[in-house]
Design an enzyme around this catalytic site. Sequence first.
Site, PDB file in Angstrom:
ATOM      1  N   LEU A 136       0.858  -1.172   0.000  1.00  0.00           N
ATOM      2  CA  LEU A 136       0.000   0.000   0.000  1.00  0.00           C
ATOM      3  C   LEU A 136       0.902   1.232   0.000  1.00  0.00           C
ATOM      4  O   LEU A 136       1.973   1.220   0.607  1.00  0.00           O
ATOM      5  CB  LEU A 136      -0.896   0.034   1.246  1.00  0.00           C
ATOM      6  CG  LEU A 136      -1.972  -1.049   1.366  1.00  0.00           C
ATOM      7  CD1 LEU A 136      -2.674  -0.928   2.730  1.00  0.00           C
ATOM      8  CD2 LEU A 136      -2.989  -0.955   0.248  1.00  0.00           C
ATOM      9  N   ASP A 137       0.452   2.294  -0.667  1.00  0.00           N
ATOM     10  CA  ASP A 137       1.215   3.542  -0.634  1.00  0.00           C
ATOM     11  C   ASP A 137       1.393   3.994   0.813  1.00  0.00           C
ATOM     12  O   ASP A 137       0.575   3.683   1.685  1.00  0.00           O
ATOM     13  CB  ASP A 137       0.489   4.639  -1.409  1.00  0.00           C
ATOM     14  CG  ASP A 137       0.405   4.337  -2.901  1.00  0.00           C
ATOM     15  OD1 ASP A 137       1.212   3.522  -3.384  1.00  0.00           O
ATOM     16  OD2 ASP A 137      -0.472   4.919  -3.562  1.00  0.00           O
ATOM     17  N   ARG A 138       2.423   4.781   1.056  1.00  0.00           N
ATOM     18  CA  ARG A 138       2.737   5.236   2.414  1.00  0.00           C
ATOM     19  C   ARG A 138       1.524   5.882   3.089  1.00  0.00           C
ATOM     20  O   ARG A 138       1.229   5.619   4.250  1.00  0.00           O
ATOM     21  CB  ARG A 138       3.901   6.222   2.365  1.00  0.00           C
ATOM     22  CG  ARG A 138       4.323   6.774   3.715  1.00  0.00           C
ATOM     23  CD  ARG A 138       5.495   7.733   3.565  1.00  0.00           C
ATOM     24  NE  ARG A 138       5.960   8.216   4.860  1.00  0.00           N
ATOM     25  CZ  ARG A 138       5.437   9.250   5.508  1.00  0.00           C
ATOM     26  NH1 ARG A 138       4.425   9.935   4.967  1.00  0.00           N
ATOM     27  NH2 ARG A 138       5.918   9.628   6.680  1.00  0.00           N
TER      28      ARG A 138
END
Length: 325
Positions: A136-138
């Site tokens: 998942l993106d940050r």
Amino acid sequence: MTQAKAHFTTDTAVRLDVFLTQQLGQTRNQITQLIDQECVSVDGKATSKAGLKLKEGQTVYIIFPEQKSTPALEIDFDVEILYEDDDILVIDKPSSLTVHPALSVKEPTLVDWLKHKGISLSTLSGEERHGIVHRLDRGTSGAMVIAKNNVAHEALSLQLQDKTMGRFYLAVVNPPMKEEVTVIDRPIGRSTHNRLKMAISETGKNAKTEFRKLLPSHDDTEELIVCKLYTGRTHQIRVHLESISRHIIGDHLYGSHTKSDKMERILLHAYILYFTHPTTHEKVTFTASLGPVMEDYLNKHFDPKEFHALIDPIRIEHLFSSESL
């Protein structure tokens, strides 16, 4: 210690380095290093050609080199565990937490947290990404599955490939979507104008997302939507929304400079994750709570009773029928 092994079978003609990048979630450079170290063979024959053109039905075998363990950074946070057994760990990743280490990442990551917990993990993705099946993106929060052994990792990776693993995301966008259902099927590649961003690119990787309206905000300027990924490209939801002039509240990279400037996080959440358990072979589904920031925002800008009813997991899964694929 037994060296980690994996094998994958192609379902279409594709370059070897591209195929392994998709299967293992590693960078092209990391894949090239594996091939250069003679860790890769095709149909039992070793190869040192990263650009080898694979044919449909060929099987690629990888024997991963033994990794030197690197010490974990100190952590000052915890991560909620949604489920755990001998094969998998399902967690609710907080917003602002990076999944795995990289040269540009200075703060502790999810991998550091896993090391501190002493959780036995798979090694198919290498030392710096061990156990990580998907990312998942940050800034994105929500449900993630982590493999605790190589057999589980390979089984889950195959499900990502054949789309039997699925994810539903909740997002708050501005302005509202035009149609009840919007399907965007456009390839994504690195932006030529901003290297931090991805963009629609005819030379990029295929990417498909389906968006459905859920509920307008009190003032009708924003909307709660649900998104289903059919592929898993970097920043996919954000790029596809930007391509139709829609932005997620709190997205400082792709968003417009309005209310998002005041938000401490992007309002994008991996709400539901489903897949087939690698050992029991039963379909399992996990739901990650919204978290206090997103929950408070929705309670303030939307009708609380309505949005809680609309995000019922069973209702959301029923929204996406096979006819919409």
